[in-house]
Scaffold this motif. Structure first.
Motif, PDB file in Angstrom:
ATOM      1  N   GLU A 203       8.114  -6.606  36.313  1.00 39.29           N
ATOM      2  CA  GLU A 203       8.753  -6.566  35.001  1.00 39.29           C
ATOM      3  C   GLU A 203      10.229  -6.229  35.132  1.00 39.29           C
ATOM      4  N   MET A 204      10.549  -5.290  36.039  1.00 36.78           N
ATOM      5  CA  MET A 204      11.938  -4.902  36.263  1.00 36.78           C
ATOM      6  C   MET A 204      12.735  -6.088  36.795  1.00 36.78           C
ATOM      7  N   GLN A 205      12.168  -6.831  37.745  1.00 33.17           N
ATOM      8  CA  GLN A 205      12.855  -7.999  38.305  1.00 33.17           C
ATOM      9  C   GLN A 205      13.151  -9.028  37.210  1.00 33.17           C
ATOM     10  N   ALA A 206      12.189  -9.223  36.312  1.00 32.17           N
ATOM     11  CA  ALA A 206      12.387 -10.180  35.211  1.00 32.17           C
ATOM     12  C   ALA A 206      13.512  -9.722  34.291  1.00 32.17           C
ATOM     13  N   ARG A 207      13.571  -8.413  33.997  1.00 29.41           N
ATOM     14  CA  ARG A 207      14.648  -7.903  33.136  1.00 29.41           C
ATOM     15  C   ARG A 207      15.998  -8.059  33.827  1.00 29.41           C
ATOM     16  N   LEU A 208      16.054  -7.803  35.127  1.00 31.66           N
ATOM     17  CA  LEU A 208      17.316  -7.921  35.853  1.00 31.66           C
ATOM     18  C   LEU A 208      17.797  -9.372  35.911  1.00 31.66           C
ATOM     19  N   GLU A 209      16.869 -10.322  35.941  1.00 33.94           N
ATOM     20  CA  GLU A 209      17.243 -11.739  35.941  1.00 33.94           C
ATOM     21  C   GLU A 209      18.027 -12.111  34.680  1.00 33.94           C
ATOM     22  N   THR A 210      17.637 -11.544  33.544  1.00 35.99           N
ATOM     23  CA  THR A 210      18.273 -11.904  32.279  1.00 35.99           C
ATOM     24  C   THR A 210      19.467 -11.016  31.936  1.00 35.99           C
ATOM     25  N   LEU A 211      19.603  -9.892  32.616  1.00 33.79           N
ATOM     26  CA  LEU A 211      20.692  -8.950  32.339  1.00 33.79           C
ATOM     27  C   LEU A 211      22.023  -9.537  32.787  1.00 33.79           C
ATOM     28  N   GLU A 212      23.042  -9.364  31.967  1.00 34.92           N
ATOM     29  CA  GLU A 212      24.406  -9.717  32.352  1.00 34.92           C
ATOM     30  C   GLU A 212      25.293  -8.510  32.118  1.00 34.92           C
ATOM     31  N   VAL A 213      26.138  -8.216  33.109  1.00 34.92           N
ATOM     32  CA  VAL A 213      27.024  -7.063  33.054  1.00 34.92           C
ATOM     33  C   VAL A 213      28.448  -7.541  33.248  1.00 34.92           C
ATOM     34  N   GLU A 214      29.352  -7.056  32.389  1.00 37.25           N
ATOM     35  CA  GLU A 214      30.751  -7.456  32.494  1.00 37.25           C
ATOM     36  C   GLU A 214      31.578  -6.309  33.058  1.00 37.25           C
ATOM     37  N   GLY A 215      32.381  -6.636  34.043  1.00 36.61           N
ATOM     38  CA  GLY A 215      33.367  -5.704  34.572  1.00 36.61           C
ATOM     39  C   GLY A 215      34.737  -6.238  34.212  1.00 36.61           C
ATOM     40  N   GLN A 216      35.694  -5.332  34.069  1.00 40.26           N
ATOM     41  CA  GLN A 216      37.035  -5.794  33.729  1.00 40.26           C
ATOM     42  C   GLN A 216      38.088  -4.936  34.394  1.00 40.26           C
ATOM     43  N   SER A 217      39.276  -5.482  34.445  1.00 40.25           N
ATOM     44  CA  SER A 217      40.422  -4.759  34.990  1.00 40.25           C
ATOM     45  C   SER A 217      41.669  -5.243  34.265  1.00 40.25           C
ATOM     46  N   GLY A 218      42.774  -4.532  34.502  1.00 38.78           N
ATOM     47  CA  GLY A 218      44.032  -4.905  33.862  1.00 38.78           C
ATOM     48  C   GLY A 218      43.931  -4.863  32.352  1.00 38.78           C
ATOM     49  N   ALA A 219      43.282  -3.828  31.834  1.00 38.96           N
ATOM     50  CA  ALA A 219      43.101  -3.663  30.382  1.00 38.96           C
ATOM     51  C   ALA A 219      42.445  -4.894  29.756  1.00 38.96           C
ATOM     52  N   GLY A 220      41.478  -5.447  30.496  1.00 39.12           N
ATOM     53  CA  GLY A 220      40.745  -6.593  29.970  1.00 39.12           C
ATOM     54  C   GLY A 220      41.361  -7.943  30.267  1.00 39.12           C
ATOM     55  N   MET A 221      42.440  -7.972  31.047  1.00 37.00           N
ATOM     56  CA  MET A 221      43.084  -9.252  31.353  1.00 37.00           C
ATOM     57  C   MET A 221      42.234 -10.090  32.304  1.00 37.00           C
ATOM     58  N   VAL A 222      41.401  -9.429  33.105  1.00 34.60           N
ATOM     59  CA  VAL A 222      40.480 -10.133  33.999  1.00 34.60           C
ATOM     60  C   VAL A 222      39.089  -9.575  33.731  1.00 34.60           C
TER      61      VAL A 222
ATOM     62  N   GLU B 224      44.862 -11.541  42.108  1.00 29.11           N
ATOM     63  CA  GLU B 224      43.896 -11.325  43.186  1.00 29.11           C
ATOM     64  C   GLU B 224      43.375  -9.889  43.168  1.00 29.11           C
ATOM     65  N   ASP B 225      44.278  -8.922  43.007  1.00 30.91           N
ATOM     66  CA  ASP B 225      43.881  -7.507  42.959  1.00 30.91           C
ATOM     67  C   ASP B 225      43.003  -7.217  41.740  1.00 30.91           C
ATOM     68  N   LEU B 226      43.363  -7.816  40.601  1.00 30.21           N
ATOM     69  CA  LEU B 226      42.594  -7.591  39.378  1.00 30.21           C
ATOM     70  C   LEU B 226      41.193  -8.203  39.474  1.00 30.21           C
ATOM     71  N   LEU B 227      41.066  -9.339  40.149  1.00 32.81           N
ATOM     72  CA  LEU B 227      39.748  -9.936  40.349  1.00 32.81           C
ATOM     73  C   LEU B 227      38.856  -9.022  41.186  1.00 32.81           C
ATOM     74  N   VAL B 228      39.403  -8.478  42.245  1.00 37.98           N
ATOM     75  CA  VAL B 228      38.638  -7.554  43.090  1.00 37.98           C
ATOM     76  C   VAL B 228      38.226  -6.322  42.289  1.00 37.98           C
ATOM     77  N   ALA B 229      39.148  -5.779  41.504  1.00 36.69           N
ATOM     78  CA  ALA B 229      38.859  -4.588  40.705  1.00 36.69           C
ATOM     79  C   ALA B 229      37.811  -4.869  39.633  1.00 36.69           C
ATOM     80  N   ALA B 230      37.897  -6.031  38.980  1.00 33.82           N
ATOM     81  CA  ALA B 230      36.917  -6.381  37.949  1.00 33.82           C
ATOM     82  C   ALA B 230      35.536  -6.563  38.567  1.00 33.82           C
ATOM     83  N   HIS B 231      35.486  -7.173  39.742  1.00 33.30           N
ATOM     84  CA  HIS B 231      34.201  -7.346  40.422  1.00 33.30           C
ATOM     85  C   HIS B 231      33.611  -5.987  40.802  1.00 33.30           C
ATOM     86  N   ALA B 232      34.434  -5.087  41.307  1.00 31.94           N
ATOM     87  CA  ALA B 232      33.951  -3.750  41.662  1.00 31.94           C
ATOM     88  C   ALA B 232      33.411  -3.017  40.435  1.00 31.94           C
TER      89      ALA B 232
END
Length: 110
Positions: A20-39, A68-76
């Motif tokens: 059940e947990m695996q199924a919930r994680l499949e549908t979950l989407e999480v957003e990360g951001q950096s640069g005050a939301g610019m990325v 490039e730095d903001l992409l790395v930070a947003a991914h982290a």
């Protein structure tokens, strides 16, 4: 013998909760951001990259290194949120189960 039966029942419950947990994680989407939301980077609950959104003001050659730095930070940021969600889901999956302990306080995943 009764103890073994209880352990098997708990193992079955754990397996069902993990599915059940695996199924919930499949549908979950999480957003990360950096640069005050610019990325913004969106990951699935399993850490797969789903989307990248970049503010148009960062689309110039002069801003390449910043972007490039903001992409790395947003991914982290998104990865940390996925890990927190996974930990929460794992806690839900194991709630109420009395799992056998190993030396050092570690618990078996069944």
């Amino acid at each position: 013998m009764k103890n073994l039966g209880n352990m098997l029942k708990q193992a079955q419950q754990m397996q069902q909760r993990m599915q059940e947990m695996q199924a919930r994680l499949e549908t979950l989407e999480v957003e990360g951001q950096s640069g005050a939301g610019m990325v913004k980077v969106t990951l699935s609950g399993k850490g797969d990259l789903r989307r990248v959104a970049i503010d148009p003001s960062l689309m110039s050659a002069d801003e390449r290194e910043v972007l490039e730095d903001l992409l790395v930070a947003a991914h982290a940021d998104a990865k940390q949120k996925v890990e927190a969600a996974m930990a929460e889901e794992m806690q839900k999956a194991t709630a109420g189960l009395s799992l056998p302990s190993l030396p050092g306080g570690l618990k078996l995943p069944f």
